[in-house]
Design a protein around this motif. Structure first.
Motif, PDB file in Angstrom:
ATOM      1  N   ASP A   1       0.804  -1.225   0.000  1.00 51.47           N
ATOM      2  CA  ASP A   1       0.000   0.000   0.000  1.00 51.47           C
ATOM      3  C   ASP A   1       0.832   1.267   0.000  1.00 51.47           C
ATOM      4  OD1 ASP A   1      -2.179  -1.650   0.305  1.00 51.47           O
ATOM      5  OD2 ASP A   1      -2.173  -1.490   2.511  1.00 51.47           O
ATOM      6  N   THR A   2       2.143   1.118   0.210  1.00 51.42           N
ATOM      7  CA  THR A   2       3.001   2.306   0.300  1.00 51.42           C
ATOM      8  C   THR A   2       4.197   2.128  -0.642  1.00 51.42           C
ATOM      9  OG1 THR A   2       4.077   1.273   2.199  1.00 51.42           O
ATOM     10  CG2 THR A   2       2.393   2.908   2.688  1.00 51.42           C
ATOM     11  N   CYS A   3       4.821   3.242  -0.969  1.00 56.93           N
ATOM     12  CA  CYS A   3       5.878   3.164  -1.993  1.00 56.93           C
ATOM     13  C   CYS A   3       7.263   3.076  -1.344  1.00 56.93           C
ATOM     14  CB  CYS A   3       5.784   4.330  -2.955  1.00 56.93           C
ATOM     15  SG  CYS A   3       5.709   5.935  -2.188  1.00 56.93           S
ATOM     16  N   ASP A   4       7.379   2.255  -0.315  1.00 57.35           N
ATOM     17  CA  ASP A   4       8.672   2.162   0.366  1.00 57.35           C
ATOM     18  C   ASP A   4       9.246   0.740   0.381  1.00 57.35           C
ATOM     19  OD1 ASP A   4       6.810   1.115   2.044  1.00 57.35           O
ATOM     20  OD2 ASP A   4       7.239   2.437   3.736  1.00 57.35           O
ATOM     21  N   THR A   5       8.800  -0.122  -0.537  1.00 56.62           N
ATOM     22  CA  THR A   5       9.429  -1.448  -0.647  1.00 56.62           C
ATOM     23  C   THR A   5      10.678  -1.301  -1.504  1.00 56.62           C
ATOM     24  OG1 THR A   5       7.327  -2.612  -0.401  1.00 56.62           O
ATOM     25  CG2 THR A   5       9.152  -3.854  -1.386  1.00 56.62           C
ATOM     26  N   MET A   6      11.827  -1.407  -0.855  1.00 58.86           N
ATOM     27  CA  MET A   6      13.106  -1.196  -1.533  1.00 58.86           C
ATOM     28  C   MET A   6      13.713  -2.538  -1.910  1.00 58.86           C
ATOM     29  SD  MET A   6      13.375   2.076  -1.373  1.00 58.86           S
ATOM     30  CE  MET A   6      15.049   2.300  -1.947  1.00 58.86           C
ATOM     31  N   PRO A   7      14.479  -2.604  -3.003  1.00 63.63           N
ATOM     32  CA  PRO A   7      15.176  -3.858  -3.340  1.00 63.63           C
ATOM     33  C   PRO A   7      16.028  -4.341  -2.167  1.00 63.63           C
ATOM     34  CG  PRO A   7      15.359  -2.286  -5.137  1.00 63.63           C
ATOM     35  CD  PRO A   7      14.741  -1.545  -3.987  1.00 63.63           C
ATOM     36  N   CYS A   8      16.016  -5.648  -1.924  1.00 57.88           N
ATOM     37  CA  CYS A   8      16.791  -6.211  -0.807  1.00 57.88           C
ATOM     38  C   CYS A   8      18.295  -6.135  -1.141  1.00 57.88           C
ATOM     39  CB  CYS A   8      16.364  -7.652  -0.545  1.00 57.88           C
ATOM     40  SG  CYS A   8      17.041  -8.847  -1.720  1.00 57.88           S
ATOM     41  N   GLY A   9      19.110  -6.437  -0.160  1.00 56.78           N
ATOM     42  CA  GLY A   9      20.564  -6.349  -0.332  1.00 56.78           C
ATOM     43  C   GLY A   9      21.099  -7.260  -1.423  1.00 56.78           C
ATOM     44  N   ILE A  10      20.557  -8.473  -1.481  1.00 56.47           N
ATOM     45  CA  ILE A  10      21.021  -9.413  -2.522  1.00 56.47           C
ATOM     46  C   ILE A  10      20.694  -8.854  -3.902  1.00 56.47           C
ATOM     47  CG2 ILE A  10      20.690 -11.723  -3.509  1.00 56.47           C
ATOM     48  CD1 ILE A  10      20.169 -12.739  -0.633  1.00 56.47           C
ATOM     49  N   CYS A  11      19.481  -8.320  -4.060  1.00 60.31           N
ATOM     50  CA  CYS A  11      19.104  -7.755  -5.368  1.00 60.31           C
ATOM     51  C   CYS A  11      19.962  -6.541  -5.717  1.00 60.31           C
ATOM     52  CB  CYS A  11      17.629  -7.384  -5.384  1.00 60.31           C
ATOM     53  SG  CYS A  11      16.552  -8.832  -5.516  1.00 60.31           S
ATOM     54  N   ARG A  12      20.255  -5.700  -4.743  1.00 62.83           N
ATOM     55  CA  ARG A  12      21.091  -4.522  -5.031  1.00 62.83           C
ATOM     56  C   ARG A  12      22.444  -4.953  -5.566  1.00 62.83           C
ATOM     57  NH1 ARG A  12      19.320  -0.109  -0.341  1.00 62.83           N
ATOM     58  NH2 ARG A  12      17.268  -1.044  -0.137  1.00 62.83           N
ATOM     59  N   GLN A  13      23.061  -5.961  -4.903  1.00 60.93           N
ATOM     60  CA  GLN A  13      24.357  -6.443  -5.370  1.00 60.93           C
ATOM     61  C   GLN A  13      24.223  -7.059  -6.764  1.00 60.93           C
ATOM     62  OE1 GLN A  13      27.390  -5.944  -4.038  1.00 60.93           O
ATOM     63  NE2 GLN A  13      28.194  -6.886  -5.895  1.00 60.93           N
ATOM     64  N   PHE A  14      23.168  -7.824  -6.974  1.00 62.42           N
ATOM     65  CA  PHE A  14      22.934  -8.463  -8.283  1.00 62.42           C
ATOM     66  C   PHE A  14      22.782  -7.398  -9.375  1.00 62.42           C
ATOM     67  CE2 PHE A  14      20.199 -10.211 -11.571  1.00 62.42           C
ATOM     68  CZ  PHE A  14      20.736 -11.471 -11.789  1.00 62.42           C
ATOM     69  N   LEU A  15      22.012  -6.348  -9.062  1.00 62.53           N
ATOM     70  CA  LEU A  15      21.711  -5.313 -10.056  1.00 62.53           C
ATOM     71  C   LEU A  15      22.912  -4.439 -10.388  1.00 62.53           C
ATOM     72  CD1 LEU A  15      18.197  -4.350  -8.655  1.00 62.53           C
ATOM     73  CD2 LEU A  15      18.623  -5.378 -10.905  1.00 62.53           C
ATOM     74  N   CYS A  16      23.875  -4.357  -9.439  1.00 59.55           N
ATOM     75  CA  CYS A  16      25.124  -3.585  -9.657  1.00 59.55           C
ATOM     76  C   CYS A  16      25.787  -3.919 -10.983  1.00 59.55           C
ATOM     77  CB  CYS A  16      26.164  -4.008  -8.627  1.00 59.55           C
ATOM     78  SG  CYS A  16      26.227  -2.982  -7.237  1.00 59.55           S
TER      79      CYS A  16
END
Ligand code: THU
Length: 135
Positions: A83-98
């Motif tokens: 319901d809110t716009c604060d779901t951020m990518p998790c740490g694993i995804c951030r590293q993957f997306l790098c």
């Protein structure tokens, strides 16, 4: 990134929540990436009884892009949940997306009602580990 592309990216991330396989958390997450080919690729979270083998929506979308095109760069990402716009990518995804996103690429975090926030990839992943020298 045009306003029209931004709208499509956000709408597709919301629509992708629908397909999520979430028997454990019940938390539907959808994601959409814009590839360097100008096309949109979607994904959603796929959970596993082991919990640890769960794949997040962001990685699903990135793999969808690479499986279905020769794009290896993500120009923008949207992730939608709740319901809110604060779901951020998790740490694993951030590293993957790098590996595939430039520091100035936009990351949209989207609520299922369409509200959103936007940050650059560098804002959510400062001091990223992106290279190493072999011993
Ligand atoms: N999840 C995602 O798919 N992406 C995120 O950005 C945060 C977390 C999923 C993993 C799991 O299926 C559920 O949300 C609860 O953690």
């Amino acid at each position: 990134m045009t306003k029209e592309q931004e709208k499509i990216l956000i709408e597709k991330s919301i629509a992708s929540c629908e397909g999520a396989y979430v028997p454990y958390s019940g938390f539907h997450v959808g994601a959409c990436v814009l590839g360097e080919d100008g096309k949109f690729y979607t994904g959603f979270n796929v959970e596993n009884v082991s919990y640890g083998a769960t794949i997040c929506a962001e990685r699903s979308a990135a793999i969808n892009m690479m499986t279905n095109s020769s794009s290896r760069k993500i120009l923008a990402l949207a992730v939608a949940a709740g319901d809110t716009c604060d779901t951020m990518p998790c740490g694993i995804c951030r590293q993957f997306l790098c590996e595939f996103m430039a520091p100035d690429a936009p990351v949209y975090t989207v609520a299922r009602n369409g509200d959103y926030m936007v940050k650059t990839f560098a804002e959510i992943m400062p001091f990223a580990f992106t290279s190493f020298k072999k011993d």
